[in-house]
Scaffold this active site. Structure first.
Site, PDB file in Angstrom:
ATOM      1  N   SER A  58       0.818  -1.202   0.000  1.00 32.31           N
ATOM      2  CA  SER A  58       0.000   0.000   0.000  1.00 32.31           C
ATOM      3  C   SER A  58       0.854   1.254   0.000  1.00 32.31           C
ATOM      4  CB  SER A  58      -0.871   0.035   1.257  1.00 32.31           C
ATOM      5  OG  SER A  58      -1.614  -1.134   1.363  1.00 32.31           O
ATOM      6  N   HIS A 102      -1.908  -3.142  -6.725  1.00 34.20           N
ATOM      7  CA  HIS A 102      -2.511  -2.809  -5.430  1.00 34.20           C
ATOM      8  C   HIS A 102      -4.018  -3.066  -5.476  1.00 34.20           C
ATOM      9  CE1 HIS A 102      -3.471   0.434  -2.229  1.00 34.20           C
ATOM     10  NE2 HIS A 102      -3.173  -0.695  -1.642  1.00 34.20           N
ATOM     11  N   GLU A 126      -4.917  -0.768  -8.587  1.00 29.24           N
ATOM     12  CA  GLU A 126      -3.995   0.306  -8.980  1.00 29.24           C
ATOM     13  C   GLU A 126      -2.693  -0.365  -9.408  1.00 29.24           C
ATOM     14  OE1 GLU A 126      -4.500   4.216  -6.092  1.00 29.24           O
ATOM     15  OE2 GLU A 126      -3.495   2.498  -5.266  1.00 29.24           O
ATOM     16  N   ASN A 132      -4.465   5.873  -1.381  1.00 26.55           N
ATOM     17  CA  ASN A 132      -4.003   6.153  -0.014  1.00 26.55           C
ATOM     18  C   ASN A 132      -3.461   7.567   0.153  1.00 26.55           C
ATOM     19  OD1 ASN A 132      -4.780   3.856   1.336  1.00 26.55           O
ATOM     20  ND2 ASN A 132      -3.018   2.709   0.597  1.00 26.55           N
TER      21      ASN A 132
HETATM   22  P1  NAD Z   1      -2.168  -9.705   6.862  1.00 24.93           P
HETATM   23  O1  NAD Z   1      -1.381  -9.473   8.107  1.00 24.93           O
HETATM   24  O2  NAD Z   1      -3.617 -10.013   6.957  1.00 24.93           O
HETATM   25  O3  NAD Z   1      -1.491 -10.928   6.042  1.00 24.93           O
HETATM   26  C1  NAD Z   1      -0.119 -11.072   5.823  1.00 24.93           C
HETATM   27  C2  NAD Z   1       0.165 -12.572   5.663  1.00 24.93           C
HETATM   28  O4  NAD Z   1       1.478 -12.730   5.126  1.00 24.93           O
HETATM   29  C3  NAD Z   1       0.105 -13.341   6.970  1.00 24.93           C
HETATM   30  O5  NAD Z   1      -0.817 -14.413   6.824  1.00 24.93           O
HETATM   31  C4  NAD Z   1       1.549 -13.871   7.156  1.00 24.93           C
HETATM   32  O6  NAD Z   1       1.616 -15.165   7.743  1.00 24.93           O
HETATM   33  C5  NAD Z   1       2.036 -13.906   5.718  1.00 24.93           C
HETATM   34  N1  NAD Z   1       3.485 -13.845   5.542  1.00 24.93           N
HETATM   35  C6  NAD Z   1       4.383 -13.030   6.153  1.00 24.93           C
HETATM   36  N2  NAD Z   1       5.621 -13.268   5.658  1.00 24.93           N
HETATM   37  C7  NAD Z   1       5.494 -14.235   4.710  1.00 24.93           C
HETATM   38  C8  NAD Z   1       6.399 -14.882   3.820  1.00 24.93           C
HETATM   39  N3  NAD Z   1       7.696 -14.574   3.798  1.00 24.93           N
HETATM   40  N4  NAD Z   1       5.900 -15.811   2.978  1.00 24.93           N
HETATM   41  C9  NAD Z   1       4.581 -16.121   2.966  1.00 24.93           C
HETATM   42  N5  NAD Z   1       3.687 -15.533   3.775  1.00 24.93           N
HETATM   43  C10 NAD Z   1       4.135 -14.584   4.625  1.00 24.93           C
HETATM   44  O7  NAD Z   1      -1.884  -8.447   5.933  1.00 24.93           O
HETATM   45  P2  NAD Z   1      -2.811  -7.860   4.740  1.00 24.93           P
HETATM   46  O8  NAD Z   1      -3.761  -6.890   5.290  1.00 24.93           O
HETATM   47  O9  NAD Z   1      -3.279  -9.009   3.910  1.00 24.93           O
HETATM   48  O10 NAD Z   1      -1.719  -7.011   3.933  1.00 24.93           O
HETATM   49  C11 NAD Z   1      -0.804  -7.627   3.060  1.00 24.93           C
HETATM   50  C12 NAD Z   1      -0.217  -6.571   2.137  1.00 24.93           C
HETATM   51  O11 NAD Z   1      -1.276  -5.973   1.385  1.00 24.93           O
HETATM   52  C13 NAD Z   1       0.496  -5.419   2.866  1.00 24.93           C
HETATM   53  O12 NAD Z   1       1.584  -5.010   2.080  1.00 24.93           O
HETATM   54  C14 NAD Z   1      -0.590  -4.334   2.922  1.00 24.93           C
HETATM   55  O13 NAD Z   1      -0.067  -3.042   2.993  1.00 24.93           O
HETATM   56  C15 NAD Z   1      -1.266  -4.567   1.576  1.00 24.93           C
HETATM   57  N6  NAD Z   1      -2.650  -4.075   1.473  1.00 24.93           N
HETATM   58  C16 NAD Z   1      -3.501  -4.182   2.525  1.00 24.93           C
HETATM   59  C17 NAD Z   1      -4.814  -3.728   2.385  1.00 24.93           C
HETATM   60  C18 NAD Z   1      -5.807  -3.861   3.518  1.00 24.93           C
HETATM   61  O14 NAD Z   1      -6.920  -3.313   3.392  1.00 24.93           O
HETATM   62  N7  NAD Z   1      -5.465  -4.587   4.587  1.00 24.93           N
HETATM   63  C19 NAD Z   1      -5.243  -3.190   1.176  1.00 24.93           C
HETATM   64  C20 NAD Z   1      -4.350  -3.126   0.100  1.00 24.93           C
HETATM   65  C21 NAD Z   1      -3.046  -3.573   0.263  1.00 24.93           C
END
Ligand code: NAD
Length: 286
Positions: free
Chosen positions: A119, A140, A152, A190
Site C-alpha cells: 500500500s 494494489h 492500482e 491512499n
Molecule cells: P495480513 O497481516 O492479513 O497478512 C499477511 C500474511 O502474510 C500473513 O498471513 C503472514 O503469515 C504472511 N506472511 C508473512 N511473511 C510471509 C512470507 N515470507 N511468505 C509467505 N507468507 C508470509 O496483511 P494484509 O492486510 O493481507 O496485507 C498484506 C499486504 O497488502 C500489505 O503489504 C498491505 O499493505 C497490503 N494491502 C492491505 C490492504 C488492507 O486493506 N489490509 C489493502 C491493500 C493492500
C-alpha cells in the site's frame, strides 16, 4: 506474455482475496504461507469467503469447488518456480519485502513477473532487490478483493511497458478496473484516503464526537458506504499505522503523522475486525 499460473505469497486478508479471485477467474494458483498453521488459516479464509458468495447467490457451488481445485498450497518458496506471475501480499515492511523479492528472483523463471500488493512501500526500492527490476511493479488490490472493483497498477522507475501491459491484461481478466499510478507514496487512493482516516482518529481523540457519530455523520453526510472508523477497522489499525508511518517518513507532511491514539491501539493489540477488536468490538459477531 500470457499468464496461466499465478503465485501468491501471503494468504492473510489481502492474499486470500487475490488467491480466490485468481482461481475463480480460471488461473492455476500456487499459494505460499510461512507455516502449516498459516496455510490452514489461509485455506479457511478462501473457502469461507466463497461460501459467503454462494450464500448470497453470487455463484454456484461448482464455481467454488473448481476454484479450490485450482489452488495448490505450500510453505516452500521454490514451489513458485513455474509461475508466470507472483503477487506478494505479506506484511507491510520494506526490508521483509526486499528480502522476499531477492529470494523470488532466485527461485522463479526468468520470464516471471513479480508484483507487490504493497500500500505504501516504494516499488522502485523493492524492484532494486532483484536482478529483473523491469519485471517488477505494484498491483494494489482493495479489501475485500473479490468485491472491490479496483486495482492500482504502480510503475516503478525500472518497470517495462511489457510488464505493465501484462499486468493490465491480468487485472482486467480478474474483472477489475485498472488505473495506473506513478511510484509515489500512497499512489492514488491512499494519498487521498490516509489523511482522512487519521483526521477521524484525531476527532475521536479530541472528543469531537463518538466513534459511532463520526461514522454516521460521514456515511449519511457524504454518501460513502461506511464511516472512516469502520473502514479503518476493516483495513486494519496496524496496517493503517504502518502505511501512515511510511508515508510520513517519505513526505514529512504532518497530514500523514499518526495520532498517538492510533499507535496506542496497535500497542494494545486492537488491530480491527481481523482480530475482533478495533474502534468497534467484534466479539460475538460484532
Ligand atoms: P495480513 O497481516 O492479513 O497478512 C499477511 C500474511 O502474510 C500473513 O498471513 C503472514 O503469515 C504472511 N506472511 C508473512 N511473511 C510471509 C512470507 N515470507 N511468505 C509467505 N507468507 C508470509 O496483511 P494484509 O492486510 O493481507 O496485507 C498484506 C499486504 O497488502 C500489505 O503489504 C498491505 O499493505 C497490503 N494491502 C492491505 C490492504 C488492507 O486493506 N489490509 C489493502 C491493500 C493492500
Amino acid at each position: 506474455m500470457g499468464v496461466s499460473t499465478v503465485g501468491v505469497v501471503g494468504a492473510g486478508l489481502m492474499g486470500s482475496g487475490i488467491i480466490e479471485q485468481s482461481a475463480r477467474c480460471g488461473y492455476n494458483v500456487v499459494a505460499r504461507e510461512i507455516d502449516e498453521t498459516a496455510v490452514t488459516a489461509g485455506r479457511k479464509r478462501v473457502r469461507d469467503s466463497m461460501d459467503r458468495g454462494i450464500q448470497r447467490g453470487k455463484f454456484p457451488e461448482t464455481v467454488r469447488d473448481e476454484a479450490l481445485d485450482r489452488i495448490t498450497w505450500t510453505t516452500e518458496l521454490r514451489d513458485l518456480k513455474a509461475c508466470d506471475l507472483v503477487i506478494e501480499a505479506i506484511v507491510e515492511h520494506l526490508e521483509r519485502k526486499r528480502r522476499l523479492f531477492a529470494e523470488l528472483d532466485l527461485v522463479t523463471g526468468p520470464h516471471t513477473i513479480l508484483a507487490t500488493n504493497t500500500s505504501s512501500v516504494s516499488i522502485t526500492a523493492i524492484a532494486a532487490a532483484t536482478k529483473r527490476p523491469h519485471k517488477v511493479a505494484g498491483a494494489h488490490f482493495f479489501n475485500p478483493v473479490p468485491v472491490m472493483k479496483l486495482v492500482e497498477l504502480v510503475r516503478a522507475l525500472q518497470t517495462s511497458d511489457e510488464t505493465m501491459d501484462c499486468l493490465r491484461h491480468f487485472g482486467e481478466s480478474l474483472d477489475k478496473k485498472v488505473v495506473v499510478a506513478k511510484d509515489t507514496p500512497g499512489f492514488i487512493v491512499n494519498y487521498l484516503l490516509v489523511p482522512y482516516l487519521l483526521d477521524a482518529v484525531r476527532a475521536v481523540a479530541d472528543g469531537t464526537a463518538t466513534v459511532e457519530d463520526i461514522d454516521t455523520a460521514m456515511t449519511l453526510g457524504t454518501g460513502v458506504p461506511m464511516g472512516p472508523l469502520t473502514l479503518l477497522d476493516f483495513i486494519g489499525v496496524d496496517t493503517t499505522l504502518y502505511i501512515a508511518d511510511v508515508m510520513y517518513d517519505e513526505l514529512r507532511d504532518p497530514k500523514y503523522a499518526a495520532p498517538p491514539l492510533l499507535r496506542k491501539m496497535v500497542s494494545a493489540g486492537y488491530y480491527g475486525k481481523k482480530n475482533g477488536r478495533g474502534f468497534y468490538d467484534y466479539a460475538n459477531g460484532g
